[in-house]
Design a protein around this motif. Sequence first.
Motif, short mmCIF file in Angstrom:
data_model
loop_
_atom_site.label_atom_id
_atom_site.label_comp_id
_atom_site.label_asym_id
_atom_site.label_seq_id
_atom_site.Cartn_x
_atom_site.Cartn_y
_atom_site.Cartn_z
N LEU A 1 0.86 -1.19 0.00
CA LEU A 1 0.00 0.00 0.00
C LEU A 1 0.90 1.24 0.00
O LEU A 1 0.59 2.27 0.61
N GLY A 2 2.04 1.10 -0.68
CA GLY A 2 3.03 2.16 -0.68
C GLY A 2 2.85 3.09 -1.88
O GLY A 2 2.01 4.01 -1.84
N ILE A 3 3.58 2.85 -2.95
CA ILE A 3 3.48 3.75 -4.10
C ILE A 3 2.07 3.70 -4.68
O ILE A 3 1.44 2.63 -4.70
N GLY A 4 1.59 4.84 -5.13
CA GLY A 4 0.24 4.92 -5.68
C GLY A 4 0.20 4.45 -7.12
O GLY A 4 0.01 5.25 -8.02
N ASP A 5 0.39 3.14 -7.30
CA ASP A 5 0.34 2.59 -8.66
C ASP A 5 -0.89 1.71 -8.80
O ASP A 5 -1.17 0.88 -7.93
N ASN B 1 -5.72 15.80 -2.64
CA ASN B 1 -4.32 15.91 -2.28
C ASN B 1 -3.58 14.59 -2.21
O ASN B 1 -4.05 13.61 -1.65
N ASN B 2 -2.42 14.60 -2.81
CA ASN B 2 -1.42 13.57 -2.58
C ASN B 2 -0.36 14.27 -1.73
O ASN B 2 0.20 15.27 -2.17
N PRO B 3 -0.11 13.85 -0.49
CA PRO B 3 -0.42 12.55 0.07
C PRO B 3 -1.59 12.46 1.04
O PRO B 3 -1.95 11.33 1.42
N ALA C 1 -4.50 15.50 -10.69
CA ALA C 1 -4.33 14.12 -11.18
C ALA C 1 -5.36 13.15 -10.58
O ALA C 1 -5.63 12.10 -11.15
N TYR C 2 -5.94 13.53 -9.43
CA TYR C 2 -6.87 12.61 -8.76
C TYR C 2 -8.32 13.10 -8.83
O TYR C 2 -9.15 12.69 -8.03
N ARG C 3 -8.62 13.97 -9.78
CA ARG C 3 -9.95 14.56 -9.82
C ARG C 3 -11.06 13.53 -10.03
O ARG C 3 -12.18 13.71 -9.59
N SER D 1 -3.45 8.43 -15.61
CA SER D 1 -2.83 7.35 -14.82
C SER D 1 -3.79 6.77 -13.80
O SER D 1 -3.96 5.56 -13.72
N LYS D 2 -4.39 7.64 -13.00
CA LYS D 2 -5.20 7.15 -11.90
C LYS D 2 -6.67 7.07 -12.29
O LYS D 2 -7.44 6.39 -11.66
N SER D 3 -7.06 7.80 -13.35
CA SER D 3 -8.47 7.78 -13.74
C SER D 3 -8.76 6.61 -14.67
O SER D 3 -9.87 6.09 -14.68
N PRO E 1 -7.80 8.43 -3.39
CA PRO E 1 -7.39 7.05 -3.13
C PRO E 1 -6.28 6.93 -2.08
O PRO E 1 -5.61 5.91 -2.02
N TYR E 2 -6.04 7.98 -1.32
CA TYR E 2 -5.01 7.95 -0.27
C TYR E 2 -5.61 8.16 1.10
O TYR E 2 -6.54 8.98 1.26
N LEU E 3 -5.06 7.43 2.09
CA LEU E 3 -5.43 7.63 3.48
C LEU E 3 -4.19 8.10 4.21
O LEU E 3 -3.07 7.63 3.95
N PHE F 1 1.50 8.73 8.13
CA PHE F 1 1.83 7.58 7.29
C PHE F 1 0.76 7.48 6.20
O PHE F 1 -0.43 7.63 6.49
N ARG F 2 1.19 7.26 4.95
CA ARG F 2 0.21 7.20 3.86
C ARG F 2 -0.05 5.76 3.42
O ARG F 2 0.88 4.97 3.27
N LEU F 3 -1.34 5.46 3.19
CA LEU F 3 -1.73 4.15 2.64
C LEU F 3 -2.50 4.39 1.35
O LEU F 3 -3.30 5.33 1.28
C1 MLT Z 1 2.47 8.29 -5.44
O1 MLT Z 1 2.56 7.23 -4.88
O2 MLT Z 1 2.51 9.37 -4.84
C2 MLT Z 1 2.28 8.30 -6.91
O3 MLT Z 1 2.62 7.09 -7.45
C3 MLT Z 1 3.04 9.37 -7.45
C4 MLT Z 1 2.94 9.49 -8.90
O4 MLT Z 1 1.86 9.38 -9.46
O5 MLT Z 1 3.99 9.76 -9.49
#
Ligand code: MLT
Length: 408
Positions: A38-42, A184-186, A215-217, A246-248, A344-346, A385-387
Amino acid sequence: MNVNPHLAAMPAGYLFSEVARRVALFREAHPQKQLLKLGIGDVTLPLPACAAAAFSKAALEMATPEGFRGYPPEGGYPFLIDAILARDYAPLGVSFGRDEVFVSDGAKTDAAALQELFAPDCRIAVTDPVYPVYVDANAMAGRLGAWADGRWGRLEYLPCRAENGFVPPLPGRRADVIYLCYPNNPTGTTLTAEQLKPFVDYARENDALIIYDAAYRAYISRPGVPRSIYELEGARDVAVECCSFSKSAGFTGVRCAYTVIPEGVTGTDGPGRRVSLNRLWRRRLGSKSNGVSYPVQRAAEAAYSDEGWRQAREGVAYYMQNAGILLRELRSAGCEVYGGVDAPYLWMRTPRGMGSWAFFDFLLERAGVVGTPGAGFGPGGEGYFRLTAFHARQVAAEAAARIRGALG
Ligand code: MLT
């Protein structure tokens, strides 16, 4: 040859490279342990089927004499730009000309490169915590002064903490450029139109520029949360907006994004004349980029078709259900968690005042759960901490149960 001294003076490795390095070391030492990532936002879901179909159809077209194409148009194919304007902006009552949209291979690429438009002595402000790319790109260009005590000397940090509801204050000293990322990221938090408006007013009054990373709209569901900064009156004269597939639509591996630079956004040159940022960006692109491939742009266009839109929305809903499970389970375990509603981030407060890298190691070792230490996003991230929610359904409940177990 002398190396770029600003790059050479950068602290440690890039945040996600450091996370990956620690995870690889742990795997080597514990090969049998099953990790929950639950690390990188992929993203993890497959591409929307109709985007993949358009992708391969366009690739095959390129293998025919009549369908072959060479370099794409500088700012993107009109078919994709029209789809962007129709799906992402027309429903908001916002319109742009084709020349105001620039298709690229990633919002990260653009967010990092936009600083090439600013003078070397421009003053930068960022929310704290912050997506590290904005800071790193300006630091590499030598704009942030010296790195000491976990901070950049010339950078203004706008603190976003639980105590202020994660709403950044306006810059205290005059800023030329403000980076905002919403959702917001993060932290996974959002701003209402009323909370965003003072930034637009500030930029107008202070001849400042807002780089708005949206990017997260696609994850916004609550009314009153702007999908685009251009929903706010006056923003089109002072804001540039970065968006991503990417995320949409699951394009982290495919690579496609776009940046809007309205004609009205200007800055001042040496002799004090107003210069269009749109013109400068186009000039820069001509020298530095050959655009995004035809099949990728066709795939992105397909993600805007009725069927593609439905498939992409399903993916977003799936991740947001994961976020809902994590949020509920962690809160019922007594954790203090934010975000996860329109993003999608906590963003979790580390328990018992643990440092965020210490909590990272603790969760990795005790629970086999990988997250991202808040301190990697700036000094204000310490103690958090981000999840991410970009994983398979069963991971959400399992991760929450493991975290609960590790915390006793
Ligand atoms: C993240 O985990 O913050 C994202 O993967 C960053 C990104 O989209 O480059």
